[in-house]
Scaffold this motif. Structure first.
Motif, PDB file in Angstrom:
ATOM      1  N   PRO A  62      26.804  34.256 -49.325  1.00  0.00           N
ATOM      2  CA  PRO A  62      26.550  32.792 -49.519  1.00  0.00           C
ATOM      3  C   PRO A  62      27.163  32.204 -50.589  1.00  0.00           C
ATOM      4  O   PRO A  62      27.642  31.207 -50.679  1.00  0.00           O
ATOM      5  N   ALA A  63      27.304  32.955 -51.717  1.00  0.00           N
ATOM      6  CA  ALA A  63      27.924  32.495 -52.907  1.00  0.00           C
ATOM      7  C   ALA A  63      29.347  32.297 -52.693  1.00  0.00           C
ATOM      8  O   ALA A  63      29.825  31.241 -53.002  1.00  0.00           O
ATOM      9  N   ALA A  64      29.985  33.036 -51.971  1.00  0.00           N
ATOM     10  CA  ALA A  64      31.654  33.045 -51.769  1.00  0.00           C
ATOM     11  C   ALA A  64      31.834  32.001 -50.868  1.00  0.00           C
ATOM     12  O   ALA A  64      32.673  31.312 -51.333  1.00  0.00           O
ATOM     13  N   LEU A  65      31.250  31.745 -49.968  1.00  0.00           N
ATOM     14  CA  LEU A  65      31.311  30.711 -48.834  1.00  0.00           C
ATOM     15  C   LEU A  65      30.869  29.424 -49.425  1.00  0.00           C
ATOM     16  O   LEU A  65      31.656  28.523 -49.114  1.00  0.00           O
ATOM     17  N   SER A  73      32.945  24.099 -51.483  1.00  0.00           N
ATOM     18  CA  SER A  73      32.798  23.338 -52.538  1.00  0.00           C
ATOM     19  C   SER A  73      34.274  23.027 -52.917  1.00  0.00           C
ATOM     20  O   SER A  73      34.384  21.851 -53.457  1.00  0.00           O
ATOM     21  N   ASP A  74      35.213  24.016 -52.751  1.00  0.00           N
ATOM     22  CA  ASP A  74      36.691  23.846 -52.898  1.00  0.00           C
ATOM     23  C   ASP A  74      37.040  22.759 -51.961  1.00  0.00           C
ATOM     24  O   ASP A  74      37.981  21.820 -52.557  1.00  0.00           O
ATOM     25  N   GLU A 127      29.426  20.152 -55.948  1.00  0.00           N
ATOM     26  CA  GLU A 127      28.817  21.079 -57.025  1.00  0.00           C
ATOM     27  C   GLU A 127      27.809  22.271 -55.985  1.00  0.00           C
ATOM     28  O   GLU A 127      27.343  21.845 -55.249  1.00  0.00           O
ATOM     29  N   ILE A 128      27.934  23.473 -56.546  1.00  0.00           N
ATOM     30  CA  ILE A 128      27.047  24.644 -56.174  1.00  0.00           C
ATOM     31  C   ILE A 128      25.691  24.324 -56.660  1.00  0.00           C
ATOM     32  O   ILE A 128      25.561  24.266 -57.856  1.00  0.00           O
ATOM     33  N   LEU A 145      25.158  23.419 -51.269  1.00  0.00           N
ATOM     34  CA  LEU A 145      25.809  22.554 -52.045  1.00  0.00           C
ATOM     35  C   LEU A 145      25.199  21.351 -52.572  1.00  0.00           C
ATOM     36  O   LEU A 145      24.205  21.054 -51.695  1.00  0.00           O
ATOM     37  N   ARG A 146      25.407  20.554 -53.489  1.00  0.00           N
ATOM     38  CA  ARG A 146      24.689  19.544 -54.141  1.00  0.00           C
ATOM     39  C   ARG A 146      25.667  18.113 -53.512  1.00  0.00           C
ATOM     40  O   ARG A 146      26.624  17.971 -53.971  1.00  0.00           O
TER      41      ARG A 146
END
Length: 134
Positions: free
Chosen positions: A17-20, A25-26, A31-32, A55-56
């Motif tokens: 999840p963090a990588a995706l 986000s890019d 922001e995450i 994401l926010r």
């Protein structure tokens, strides 16, 4: 008609999840969110990653979340044996410029391109998504 609910997010299954979340986000510039509401932080004290990251979105609107799934198998598009189930569209003013940036952050352009005003890509774990000329 009175709404029953408010749309909050779409969640994508994935192995990390963090990588995706970083990938999307890019794309969006969002922001995450390291502490999703009612959820665990991105990393536990023992270093294990959370199984949910989101994401926010600006202004607190609907967003994208990423959920860890063991033995994740990416969708195969086009096709029905292991269908995509859902996909995301992102509007862009210039397909070529956006494509260059997408490829630089890890997207892959799908070999099958069915239209002229949009392009199909795969995220790092195989979810199809589109850039659409706005």
């Amino acid at each position: 008609m009175t709404a029953i609910a408010t749309f909050a997010l779409v969640a994508l299954d994935c192995p990390d999840p963090a990588a995706l979340a970083r990938f999307y986000s890019d794309i969006t510039g969002w922001e995450i969110d390291r502490e999703p509401p009612d959820g665990p932080p991105l990393e536990y004290e023992d270093g294990e990653q959370s199984d949910w990251v989101q994401l926010r979105a600006p202004g607190g609107g609907a967003t994208i979340a990423f959920q860890q799934v063991e033995d994740y198998r990416p969708p195969e598009w086009p096709g029905a044996e292991h269908p995509q189930q859902a996909h995301l569209d992102f509007d862009v003013p210039d397909l070529d410029a956006a494509e260059e940036r997408l490829l630089a952050i890890g997207a892959r352009k799908h070999e099958f391109q069915p239209g002229k005003t949009f392009r199909v890509y795969l995220d790092p774990v195989g979810h199809p998504f589109c850039l659409v000329l706005s």
